[in-house]
Write an enzyme that holds these catalytic residues in place. Structure first.
Site, PDB file in Angstrom:
ATOM      1  N   ARG A  64     -48.306 -16.916  23.492  1.00 47.45           N
ATOM      2  CA  ARG A  64     -47.666 -16.401  24.704  1.00 47.45           C
ATOM      3  C   ARG A  64     -46.611 -17.368  25.213  1.00 47.45           C
ATOM      4  NH1 ARG A  64     -47.762 -20.410  27.005  1.00 47.45           N
ATOM      5  NH2 ARG A  64     -49.441 -21.472  28.084  1.00 47.45           N
ATOM      6  N   GLU A  70     -46.214 -21.656  36.669  1.00 48.76           N
ATOM      7  CA  GLU A  70     -46.809 -22.718  35.845  1.00 48.76           C
ATOM      8  C   GLU A  70     -47.751 -23.599  36.654  1.00 48.76           C
ATOM      9  OE1 GLU A  70     -47.271 -22.659  32.450  1.00 48.76           O
ATOM     10  OE2 GLU A  70     -45.106 -22.386  32.504  1.00 48.76           O
ATOM     11  N   SER A 181     -49.685 -21.710  23.628  1.00 44.89           N
ATOM     12  CA  SER A 181     -51.063 -21.242  23.606  1.00 44.89           C
ATOM     13  C   SER A 181     -51.659 -21.146  22.203  1.00 44.89           C
ATOM     14  CB  SER A 181     -51.170 -19.876  24.306  1.00 44.89           C
ATOM     15  OG  SER A 181     -52.512 -19.513  24.520  1.00 44.89           O
ATOM     16  N   SER A 182     -51.369 -22.118  21.357  1.00 44.77           N
ATOM     17  CA  SER A 182     -51.970 -22.099  20.019  1.00 44.77           C
ATOM     18  C   SER A 182     -53.485 -22.273  20.087  1.00 44.77           C
ATOM     19  CB  SER A 182     -51.348 -23.194  19.149  1.00 44.77           C
ATOM     20  OG  SER A 182     -51.546 -24.478  19.719  1.00 44.77           O
ATOM     21  N   ASP A 226     -53.914 -17.889  29.561  1.00 46.32           N
ATOM     22  CA  ASP A 226     -53.649 -17.761  28.130  1.00 46.32           C
ATOM     23  C   ASP A 226     -54.545 -16.711  27.484  1.00 46.32           C
ATOM     24  OD1 ASP A 226     -51.943 -19.813  28.635  1.00 46.32           O
ATOM     25  OD2 ASP A 226     -53.110 -21.352  27.603  1.00 46.32           O
ATOM     26  N   ASN A 269     -51.358 -33.262  23.233  1.00 44.16           N
ATOM     27  CA  ASN A 269     -52.606 -32.503  23.145  1.00 44.16           C
ATOM     28  C   ASN A 269     -53.310 -32.638  24.486  1.00 44.16           C
ATOM     29  OD1 ASN A 269     -55.159 -31.471  22.687  1.00 44.16           O
ATOM     30  ND2 ASN A 269     -55.384 -32.403  20.667  1.00 44.16           N
TER      31      ASN A 269
END
Length: 516
Positions: A64, A70, A181-182, A226, A269
């Protein structure tokens, strides 16, 4: 009771036809387009090579891009994302153990060999922190095996199949740590695949809620955006997703509008560090400090959204947000709050602060910026409302009216630019390389901002259909021409692209029939 609990208890029916009982669609393999077919065939070959198994079904869950809104979902405020063409694709084989007495296991392999294969027990899911790629998949399994509430089980699970071993080959085209959004897509795909394999019938809303809650097992206090867009997205539309309870409705961009996504090539990350959770905690403390000043039972306040609801009643949402924003100005000071100051102000011990306000990887913090973080949240929530209103003007204009599409796009762009400035200056979640890319974009489009958690990752830019391809070439020439090495496990097509507004999660079954 948190957002997920409210959804799981049956509250909250989404608008635009997405009802509480609507499940992710199950389609025959013949519905897969040629591009997806090539990837599916490659996964099928990998599954047979690694495990000598034929696929039972496939699952596709999109990534996405968040257009605006945000770092406010975990404060309880609406966001405006859309699903993109980049996705997680799973090829799944289910082994029925029957009465063999064998313990069910999970076998994972990835088509990209920079990710190591994984084998583990379904009876003992060990999720590590900081997580490896397979830990996100285990989160999704955990959500189905352990996070379902009793009331949901009774309502949604009719002929639940015993847990079986599953063999999964994964292909992801979402660049990792990019703000697209992995990780949440992988969690959501794993949850859907596990539920489908077990013949557990769950709605999109419930799957989104379970996936949001179970992803917190890797240590990140996400807000649910997400996972919601992963399941609820509609083709051709953005979605305004709201919380408490989870619900959504379509938002159509002005005719001729186009979105371009570009990677800054800086990555972080968020589950491996404390920056993200620090912002969650600072927002929580800001709400609690203001609640204390206002004489509320501050211990019961967890989000800025809950604070706003407590201080503003019987007024419009816009007025309510401005009221809350004015309290930020009058009740919080600019200088960071020390831990000692907070303990004295709230009249609690450090142990109580940890229990009521902090989380596992923020207990070491000694300083907290409250006014800046709360200011961003309320201002961003206002920008989301204004963005939707501008889009609605486009829909409601009558034929022959004086509506000016370019003027509307300019207003939307201004809101996106303002959002980025706030994220950079008040929320401090940008990155010099990301700012450089945003500045470059803003010279040639209506507006651009960071999207996702920040501290690197991607930019989303608003342009037109006619200008989008040229805009992509402009970025390639002026930002990417000197790049010698792409982020790990990425390719050029995932670095800068014109995005489609895609649909949500889909199961592809050889029979084209749901097992339930």
């Amino acid at each position: 009771m948190d957002i997920s609990d409210k959804c799981l208890n049956g509250n909250g029916v989404a608008k635009n036809g997405v009802f509480g009982e609507e499940c992710p669609p199950v389609k025959p393999l013949s519905f897969i387009d040629q591009t997806l077919r090539v990837r599916a065939d490659a996964l099928c070959s990998l599954l047979r090579k690694k495990y000598s198994k034929d696929p039972s079904f496939y699952v596709r869950v999109p990534g996405r891009v968040n257009i605006i809104g945000e770092h406010i979902d975990y404060s309880g405020y609406g966001v405006l994302p859309s699903a993109i063409q980049h996705d997680m694709l799973l090829c799944v084989a289910v082994e029925d153990l029957g009465t063999s007495g064998k313990s069910p296991s999970i076998f994972l392999t990835n088509i990209n060999d920079c990710y190591q294969d994984f084998k583990g027990s379904m009876d003992e899911l060990v999720i590590q922190k900081p997580p490896s790629w397979h830990d996100y998949f285990l989160c999704g399994i955990h959500g189905i095996l352990h996070d379902l509430k009793d009331e949901v089980a009774k309502e949604h699970i009719k002929e639940k199949k015993a847990v079986s071993s599953i063999y999964v080959a994964v292909d992801g085209t979402i660049p990792p740590c990019s703000g697209l959004s992995s990780s949440s897509s992988l969690v959501s795909a794993a949850a859907l695949a596990t539920a489908y394999a077990m013949k557990v019938k769950l709605s999109k809303l419930v799957l989104a809620s379970i996936s949001a809650r179970t992803e917190r097992n890797v240590g990140t206090e996400g807000g649910g955006m997400d996972q919601a867009i992963a399941f609820l997205a509609s083709e051709g539309c953005a979605k305004l997703i709201e919380f408490n309870p989870l619900r959504c409705h379509d938002v159509r961009l002005p005719e001729g509008a186009s979105l371009v996504v570009a990677h800054s090539l800086a990555t972080i990350n968020k589950a491996a560090g404390s920056e993200y959770n620090t912002r969650v905690v600072e927002c929580r403390l800001a709400a609690q400090v203001i609640a204390k000043h206002q004489g509320f039972a501050w211990q019961k306040i967890r989000t800025l959204g809950e604070l706003e609801a407590a201080v503003s009643k019987n007024v419009s949402k816009n007025d309510s947000l401005h009221c809350a924003l004015s309290l930020v100005e009058t009740e919080l000071h600019e200088e960071p709050y020390s831990k000692e100051e907070l303990l004295k102000l709230l009249d609690i011990s450090e142990a109580e602060l940890i229990k009521l306000s902090l989380n596992a990887n923020t207990t070491h913090l000694q300083s907290f910026k409250l006014k800046q973080r709360a200011s961003h949240v309320y201002q961003e929530a206002i920008r989301v409302l204004e963005f939707e209103n501008e889009c609605l003007k486009n829909l409601n204009v009558t034929a022959g009216g004086d509506y000016n599409s370019k003027k509307t796009l300019e207003k939307l762009g201004e809101l996106m630019n303002s959002s980025h400035a706030s994220l950079r200056d008040l929320y401090e979640c940008s990155h010099p390389q990301l700012d450089q890319l945003v500045n470059l974009c803003q010279k040639k489009c209506f507006g651009a901002r960071l999207t996702g958690a920040g501290w690197g990752g991607c930019v989303v830019a608003l342009t037109t259909n006619s200008a989008a391809d040229g805009f992509v070439e402009y970025l390639k020439e002026n930002f990417y021409s000197s790049v010698k090495q792409l982020p790990t496990c990425s390719d050029k097509n995932s670095i800068v692209f014109r995005t489609n507004l895609e649909c949500g999660a889909v199961v592809y079954d050889d029979d084209g029939k749901a097992p339930h």
